[in-house]
Design an enzyme around this catalytic site. Structure first.
Site, PDB file in Angstrom:
ATOM      1  N   SER A   1     -82.019  29.208 -39.755  1.00  0.00           N
ATOM      2  CA  SER A   1     -82.498  28.682 -40.886  1.00  0.00           C
ATOM      3  C   SER A   1     -83.275  27.305 -40.549  1.00  0.00           C
ATOM      4  O   SER A   1     -84.443  27.176 -40.648  1.00  0.00           O
ATOM      5  CB  SER A   1     -82.032  28.879 -42.112  1.00  0.00           C
ATOM      6  OG  SER A   1     -80.678  28.058 -41.783  1.00  0.00           O
TER       7      SER A   1
ATOM      8  N   ASP B   1     -75.849  28.450 -47.662  1.00  0.00           N
ATOM      9  CA  ASP B   1     -75.588  29.611 -46.913  1.00  0.00           C
ATOM     10  C   ASP B   1     -74.341  29.631 -46.183  1.00  0.00           C
ATOM     11  O   ASP B   1     -74.228  29.215 -44.947  1.00  0.00           O
ATOM     12  CB  ASP B   1     -76.665  29.629 -45.790  1.00  0.00           C
ATOM     13  CG  ASP B   1     -76.680  30.903 -45.135  1.00  0.00           C
ATOM     14  OD1 ASP B   1     -75.748  31.880 -45.222  1.00  0.00           O
ATOM     15  OD2 ASP B   1     -77.382  31.019 -43.760  1.00  0.00           O
TER      16      ASP B   1
ATOM     17  N   HIS C   1     -83.574  35.353 -43.644  1.00  0.00           N
ATOM     18  CA  HIS C   1     -84.650  34.802 -42.946  1.00  0.00           C
ATOM     19  C   HIS C   1     -86.217  35.169 -43.199  1.00  0.00           C
ATOM     20  O   HIS C   1     -86.958  34.340 -43.398  1.00  0.00           O
ATOM     21  CB  HIS C   1     -84.325  34.518 -41.410  1.00  0.00           C
ATOM     22  CG  HIS C   1     -82.926  33.909 -41.104  1.00  0.00           C
ATOM     23  ND1 HIS C   1     -82.526  34.124 -39.875  1.00  0.00           N
ATOM     24  CD2 HIS C   1     -82.436  32.948 -41.760  1.00  0.00           C
ATOM     25  CE1 HIS C   1     -81.474  33.426 -39.837  1.00  0.00           C
ATOM     26  NE2 HIS C   1     -81.420  32.515 -41.038  1.00  0.00           N
TER      27      HIS C   1
ATOM     28  N   GLU D   1     -74.196  20.333 -41.404  1.00  0.00           N
ATOM     29  CA  GLU D   1     -73.292  21.192 -40.663  1.00  0.00           C
ATOM     30  C   GLU D   1     -71.921  20.291 -40.440  1.00  0.00           C
ATOM     31  O   GLU D   1     -72.054  19.259 -40.109  1.00  0.00           O
ATOM     32  CB  GLU D   1     -73.643  21.663 -39.502  1.00  0.00           C
ATOM     33  CG  GLU D   1     -72.999  22.381 -38.473  1.00  0.00           C
ATOM     34  CD  GLU D   1     -72.475  23.409 -39.061  1.00  0.00           C
ATOM     35  OE1 GLU D   1     -73.080  24.424 -39.434  1.00  0.00           O
ATOM     36  OE2 GLU D   1     -71.134  23.674 -38.886  1.00  0.00           O
TER      37      GLU D   1
ATOM     38  N   HIS E   1     -75.768  24.417 -45.149  1.00  0.00           N
ATOM     39  CA  HIS E   1     -74.749  25.078 -44.103  1.00  0.00           C
ATOM     40  C   HIS E   1     -75.637  25.461 -42.881  1.00  0.00           C
ATOM     41  O   HIS E   1     -76.002  26.728 -42.918  1.00  0.00           O
ATOM     42  CB  HIS E   1     -74.066  26.114 -44.682  1.00  0.00           C
ATOM     43  CG  HIS E   1     -73.039  25.631 -45.593  1.00  0.00           C
ATOM     44  ND1 HIS E   1     -73.242  25.331 -46.940  1.00  0.00           N
ATOM     45  CD2 HIS E   1     -71.555  25.869 -45.659  1.00  0.00           C
ATOM     46  CE1 HIS E   1     -72.264  24.957 -47.624  1.00  0.00           C
ATOM     47  NE2 HIS E   1     -71.322  25.400 -47.012  1.00  0.00           N
TER      48      HIS E   1
ATOM     49  N   ASP F   1     -69.994  17.872 -45.117  1.00  0.00           N
ATOM     50  CA  ASP F   1     -69.745  18.752 -46.177  1.00  0.00           C
ATOM     51  C   ASP F   1     -71.110  19.185 -46.810  1.00  0.00           C
ATOM     52  O   ASP F   1     -71.650  18.579 -47.718  1.00  0.00           O
ATOM     53  CB  ASP F   1     -68.445  18.668 -46.973  1.00  0.00           C
ATOM     54  CG  ASP F   1     -68.220  19.776 -48.120  1.00  0.00           C
ATOM     55  OD1 ASP F   1     -68.840  20.877 -48.060  1.00  0.00           O
ATOM     56  OD2 ASP F   1     -66.857  19.840 -48.588  1.00  0.00           O
ATOM     57  N   GLY F   2     -71.592  20.482 -46.757  1.00  0.00           N
ATOM     58  CA  GLY F   2     -72.859  20.719 -47.548  1.00  0.00           C
ATOM     59  C   GLY F   2     -72.958  20.679 -48.801  1.00  0.00           C
ATOM     60  O   GLY F   2     -73.680  20.452 -49.550  1.00  0.00           O
TER      61      GLY F   2
HETATM   62  C1  LIG Z   1     -73.678  31.276 -42.150  1.00  0.00           C
HETATM   63  S1  LIG Z   1     -73.440  29.942 -41.166  1.00  0.00           S
HETATM   64  C2  LIG Z   1     -75.174  29.361 -41.404  1.00  0.00           C
HETATM   65  C3  LIG Z   1     -76.303  29.920 -40.888  1.00  0.00           C
HETATM   66  C4  LIG Z   1     -77.813  29.247 -41.062  1.00  0.00           C
HETATM   67  N1  LIG Z   1     -77.805  28.593 -42.509  1.00  0.00           N
HETATM   68  C5  LIG Z   1     -78.893  30.079 -40.784  1.00  0.00           C
HETATM   69  O1  LIG Z   1     -79.468  30.966 -41.529  1.00  0.00           O
HETATM   70  O2  LIG Z   1     -79.351  30.039 -39.408  1.00  0.00           O
HETATM   71  C6  LIG Z   1     -72.459  28.636 -41.988  1.00  0.00           C
HETATM   72  C7  LIG Z   1     -72.379  27.542 -41.246  1.00  0.00           C
HETATM   73  O3  LIG Z   1     -71.733  26.653 -42.106  1.00  0.00           O
HETATM   74  C8  LIG Z   1     -70.842  25.765 -41.377  1.00  0.00           C
HETATM   75  N2  LIG Z   1     -69.840  25.219 -42.519  1.00  0.00           N
HETATM   76  C9  LIG Z   1     -68.539  25.618 -42.904  1.00  0.00           C
HETATM   77  N3  LIG Z   1     -68.271  24.961 -44.105  1.00  0.00           N
HETATM   78  C10 LIG Z   1     -68.997  24.149 -44.072  1.00  0.00           C
HETATM   79  C11 LIG Z   1     -69.438  22.980 -45.087  1.00  0.00           C
HETATM   80  N4  LIG Z   1     -68.343  22.700 -45.941  1.00  0.00           N
HETATM   81  N5  LIG Z   1     -70.367  22.037 -44.989  1.00  0.00           N
HETATM   82  C12 LIG Z   1     -71.362  22.252 -44.174  1.00  0.00           C
HETATM   83  N6  LIG Z   1     -71.344  23.382 -43.301  1.00  0.00           N
HETATM   84  C13 LIG Z   1     -70.312  23.998 -43.203  1.00  0.00           C
HETATM   85  C14 LIG Z   1     -70.303  26.601 -40.277  1.00  0.00           C
HETATM   86  O4  LIG Z   1     -69.565  25.964 -39.333  1.00  0.00           O
HETATM   87  C15 LIG Z   1     -71.570  27.480 -39.886  1.00  0.00           C
HETATM   88  O5  LIG Z   1     -72.230  27.002 -39.019  1.00  0.00           O
END
Ligand SMILES: C[S@@+](CC[C@H](N)C(=O)[O-])C[C@H]1O[C@@H](n2cnc3c(N)ncnc32)[C@H](O)[C@@H]1O
Length: 280
Positions: free
Chosen positions: A102, A166, A18, A120, A41, A145-146
């Site tokens: 983020s 991420d 961050h 998300e 994500h 799906d990201g």
């Molecule tokens: C490491 S965290 C993200 C933290 C965030 N970027 C931050 O810095 O505050 C990863 C997130 O991705 C989500 N996630 C898991 N697989 C995913 C996918 N295929 N596409 C989007 N989100 C996903 C999880 O539920 C989780 O909330």
């Protein structure tokens, strides 16, 4: 999908990611033209560090919990970290009232003309995310799906901006998915800035990923890794690949990373690594 970021919010890896994210966004905001953020994500957007999850691991105490005061920071490091700490907001009793993920950091650094897309996949995290940003017309939160999203959302109409990938590193093929999604997006938008987060748990997987970036067409790619040393029974090393970094970014990261390596150290072996993977 078991991963919930609330257990890890504000830990050393979040602080590193961050603090550098803030530098990238500030740089984008220096030019008049609008920019776009694609956060693949996104998580819940913000975290209550007095909640059950954060209390159970206490990880934030070794991260943002150590930055309530920037003791021992050189003047440049303190100045570079100040905007990140402003995004974090007030501390009460050594704990931030709310730790920004983020998406909230992005929102705090966007101007009226900038836009963001937050993906998300997990339904409960998405609900929290969508609620938090429902009234901000600059932001679109999508339950998607990201890895799919990133290919669809670049290049943005603004032609300037940042893609943050991420992932939670739950899938066995997560490094490959991260690399593939970056390569797809980069082919469509080679002038965007990209930040790719990864944990350093399995050195062989990290090596293969780094080699993938090195062999890619990325014009300039930097590898930044922070280790907090110590015994290593918990994650103690984390990395960020930044593709097309602004020209001041490497120097800024060196100041920030050197300070964090010293301030967040858990024992022997704390260090910062910065390596140019492609470009000069
Ligand atoms: C490491 S965290 C993200 C933290 C965030 N970027 C931050 O810095 O505050 C990863 C997130 O991705 C989500 N996630 C898991 N697989 C995913 C996918 N295929 N596409 C989007 N989100 C996903 C999880 O539920 C989780 O909330």
């Amino acid at each position: 999908m078991n991963y919930r970021h609330a257990f890890h919010a504000g830990n050393f890896a979040d602080v590193f990611k961050h603090a550098l994210l803030v530098r990238l966004l500030l740089y984008l905001g220096r030019k008049d033209a609008p920019f776009r953020i694609v956060d693949t994500h996104a998580g819940e957007g913000a975290y209550d560090l007095s909640g059950d999850e954060a209390e159970r691991t206490g990880e934030w105490r070794g991260g943002i919990g150590r930055l309530a005061e920037l003791s021992g920071a050189t003047e440049p490091a303190a100045a570079l970290l100040k905007p990140y700490l402003e995004c974090v907001g007030p501390f009460v009793g050594g704990r931030p009232l709310l730790y920004p993920g983020s998406p909230l950091i992005s929102q705090r650094l966007m101007r009226a003309k900038d836009r963001a897309i937050f993906c998300e996949l997990r339904p409960d995290a998405f609900d929290a995310l969508a609620r938090r940003f429902a009234r901000d017309k600059r932001v679109k939160a999508i339950n998607l799906d990201g890895y799919t999203g990133v290919g669809a959302f670049v290049p943005p109409v603004e032609r300037r901006g940042l893609v943050l990938i991420d992932p939670p590193f739950e899938r066995v093929d997560e490094f490959q998915a991260l690399l593939d999604s970056f390569l797809t997006a980069y082919r469509k938008w080679p002038t965007g800035t990209y930040a790719l987060w990864y944990p350093v748990k399995d050195p062989a997987q990290v090596r293969a990923f780094i080699e993938g970036i090195r062999r890619s067409e990325a014009r300039r790619a930097l590898r930044l890794e922070l280790s907090i040393g110590g015994s290593g029974d918990r994650l103690n090393r984390t990395g960020l690949i930044v593709v097309n970094p602004p020209y001041v970014f490497e120097d800024e990261s060196r100041e920030i990373g050197a300070y964090l390596a010293q301030r967040l150290a858990q024992g022997q072996g704390a260090e910062l690594l910065i390596e140019t993977l492609t470009g000069e």
